[in-house]
Design a protein around this motif. Structure first.
Motif, short mmCIF file in Angstrom:
data_model
loop_
_atom_site.label_atom_id
_atom_site.label_comp_id
_atom_site.label_asym_id
_atom_site.label_seq_id
_atom_site.Cartn_x
_atom_site.Cartn_y
_atom_site.Cartn_z
N ASP A 78 -56.32 26.95 75.07
CA ASP A 78 -57.14 27.88 75.85
C ASP A 78 -56.32 28.75 76.80
OD1 ASP A 78 -56.47 25.76 77.51
OD2 ASP A 78 -58.43 25.66 78.48
N LYS A 79 -54.99 28.56 76.83
CA LYS A 79 -54.10 29.38 77.65
C LYS A 79 -53.06 30.04 76.76
CE LYS A 79 -53.94 27.27 82.15
NZ LYS A 79 -53.06 26.62 83.12
N PRO A 80 -52.57 31.21 77.17
CA PRO A 80 -51.51 31.86 76.38
C PRO A 80 -50.26 30.98 76.31
CG PRO A 80 -52.40 33.38 78.00
CD PRO A 80 -52.97 32.02 78.31
N GLY A 81 -49.56 31.06 75.23
CA GLY A 81 -48.33 30.30 75.05
C GLY A 81 -48.16 29.91 73.60
N ILE A 82 -47.00 29.37 73.29
CA ILE A 82 -46.73 28.92 71.93
C ILE A 82 -46.17 27.51 71.97
CG2 ILE A 82 -46.36 31.23 70.97
CD1 ILE A 82 -43.36 30.72 71.12
N ASN A 83 -46.35 26.83 70.87
CA ASN A 83 -45.77 25.51 70.68
C ASN A 83 -44.49 25.67 69.87
OD1 ASN A 83 -47.90 24.12 72.00
ND2 ASN A 83 -49.15 24.39 70.19
N GLY A 84 -43.79 24.60 69.68
CA GLY A 84 -42.55 24.69 68.93
C GLY A 84 -42.08 23.33 68.50
N GLY A 85 -40.77 23.14 68.56
CA GLY A 85 -40.22 21.87 68.14
C GLY A 85 -38.77 21.72 68.54
N ILE A 86 -38.30 20.50 68.37
CA ILE A 86 -36.94 20.12 68.69
C ILE A 86 -36.34 19.46 67.46
CG2 ILE A 86 -35.50 18.66 70.17
CD1 ILE A 86 -37.79 18.87 72.28
N SER A 87 -35.12 19.85 67.13
CA SER A 87 -34.47 19.24 65.97
C SER A 87 -32.98 19.11 66.22
CB SER A 87 -34.71 20.08 64.71
OG SER A 87 -34.11 21.34 64.83
N LYS A 88 -32.34 18.28 65.40
CA LYS A 88 -30.88 18.19 65.47
C LYS A 88 -30.32 19.45 64.83
CE LYS A 88 -26.82 15.51 64.87
NZ LYS A 88 -26.27 14.21 64.95
N GLY A 89 -29.53 20.17 65.60
CA GLY A 89 -29.00 21.42 65.09
C GLY A 89 -27.97 21.22 64.00
N PRO A 90 -28.01 22.04 62.95
CA PRO A 90 -27.01 21.97 61.89
C PRO A 90 -25.69 22.53 62.39
CG PRO A 90 -28.45 23.83 61.54
CD PRO A 90 -29.00 23.09 62.73
N SER A 91 -24.65 22.37 61.61
CA SER A 91 -23.31 22.81 62.03
C SER A 91 -23.26 24.31 62.30
CB SER A 91 -22.28 22.43 60.98
OG SER A 91 -22.58 23.06 59.74
N ASP A 92 -24.08 25.10 61.61
CA ASP A 92 -24.05 26.55 61.83
C ASP A 92 -24.96 26.99 62.97
OD1 ASP A 92 -26.40 26.05 60.48
OD2 ASP A 92 -26.01 27.43 58.84
N PHE A 93 -25.71 26.08 63.57
CA PHE A 93 -26.54 26.38 64.74
C PHE A 93 -26.71 25.08 65.52
CE2 PHE A 93 -30.37 27.67 67.09
CZ PHE A 93 -30.02 28.95 67.47
N PRO A 94 -25.61 24.55 66.10
CA PRO A 94 -25.64 23.22 66.70
C PRO A 94 -26.53 23.08 67.92
CG PRO A 94 -23.55 24.28 67.14
CD PRO A 94 -24.30 25.18 66.20
N HIS A 95 -26.69 24.16 68.68
CA HIS A 95 -27.59 24.12 69.84
C HIS A 95 -28.03 25.53 70.17
CE1 HIS A 95 -24.18 25.69 71.97
NE2 HIS A 95 -23.52 24.56 71.88
N GLY A 96 -29.21 25.63 70.73
CA GLY A 96 -29.75 26.94 71.10
C GLY A 96 -31.22 27.02 70.76
N THR A 97 -31.78 28.19 70.96
CA THR A 97 -33.20 28.41 70.74
C THR A 97 -33.40 29.53 69.73
OG1 THR A 97 -33.64 27.79 73.03
CG2 THR A 97 -35.39 28.94 71.87
N ARG A 98 -34.29 29.30 68.79
CA ARG A 98 -34.68 30.32 67.82
C ARG A 98 -36.18 30.52 67.92
NH1 ARG A 98 -31.06 28.80 62.64
NH2 ARG A 98 -31.76 26.70 63.02
N ILE A 99 -36.61 31.74 67.74
CA ILE A 99 -38.04 31.99 67.60
C ILE A 99 -38.38 32.01 66.12
CG2 ILE A 99 -38.33 33.21 69.80
CD1 ILE A 99 -38.25 35.85 68.15
N SER A 119 -42.31 18.13 66.47
CA SER A 119 -43.19 19.16 67.02
C SER A 119 -43.36 18.96 68.51
CB SER A 119 -44.57 19.09 66.35
OG SER A 119 -44.46 19.40 65.00
N ALA A 120 -43.44 20.07 69.24
CA ALA A 120 -43.64 20.04 70.68
C ALA A 120 -44.89 20.84 71.03
CB ALA A 120 -42.44 20.63 71.40
N THR A 121 -45.87 20.16 71.60
CA THR A 121 -47.08 20.81 72.07
C THR A 121 -46.89 21.11 73.55
OG1 THR A 121 -48.41 19.62 70.45
CG2 THR A 121 -49.59 20.62 72.30
N THR A 122 -46.94 22.38 73.91
CA THR A 122 -46.59 22.79 75.27
C THR A 122 -47.80 23.03 76.17
OG1 THR A 122 -46.50 25.14 74.70
CG2 THR A 122 -44.48 23.85 74.42
N GLY A 123 -48.99 22.92 75.63
CA GLY A 123 -50.17 23.14 76.45
C GLY A 123 -51.41 23.22 75.60
N ASN A 124 -52.52 23.50 76.26
CA ASN A 124 -53.80 23.64 75.58
C ASN A 124 -53.93 25.01 74.94
OD1 ASN A 124 -54.61 21.08 76.48
ND2 ASN A 124 -55.30 21.94 78.43
#
Length: 116
Positions: free
Chosen positions: A45-66, A38-43
């Motif tokens: 009290d401000k607009p924004g979203i958190n997310g995460g980092i993982s080892k990409g599987p063979s069908d999605f080895p790198h990139g960003t998904r919402i 999990s990645a916490t990107t801020g407090n």
């Protein structure tokens, strides 16, 4: 209405990616859980979203998904397919949510998430 609630960064070197984002942007990166950090990107009290980092599987080895939160993941998958999306990973069950990965009709990787 489906709302973007998370992002997911896939990498073949998630430790290096975590170090980069924590060092450059000050993100708080959690210890891995299910191979996902999990990645916490801020407090909250401000607009924004958190997310995460993982080892990409063979069908999605790198990139960003919402991750889009839906009320009914089965219905969202069905409607997505009807409009030209492809299912990459069908409905998966975790402790507190269901998750599926799709590619939209124009090639963008997305996740659907339904809280239990």
């Amino acid at each position: 209405m489906g709302r973007v609630v998370l992002f997911e960064l896939s990498s073949q070197d998630p430790e290096r990616a975590a170090n980069f984002y924590s060092s450059v942007f000050g993100w708080k990166i959690a210890e891995p859980n299910w191979g996902y950090q999990s990645a916490t990107t801020g407090n909250d009290d401000k607009p924004g979203i958190n997310g995460g980092i993982s080892k990409g599987p063979s069908d999605f080895p790198h990139g960003t998904r919402i991750q889009i939160e839906v009320e009914n993941i089965d219905e969202a998958i069905k409607n997505s397919i009807a409009l030209g999306a492809q299912v990459v990973r069908g409905k998966m069950e975790f402790d507190h949510f269901y998750l599926a990965y799709l590619v939209d009709p124009v090639g963008n990787g997305i996740g659907l998430i339904q809280n239990k």
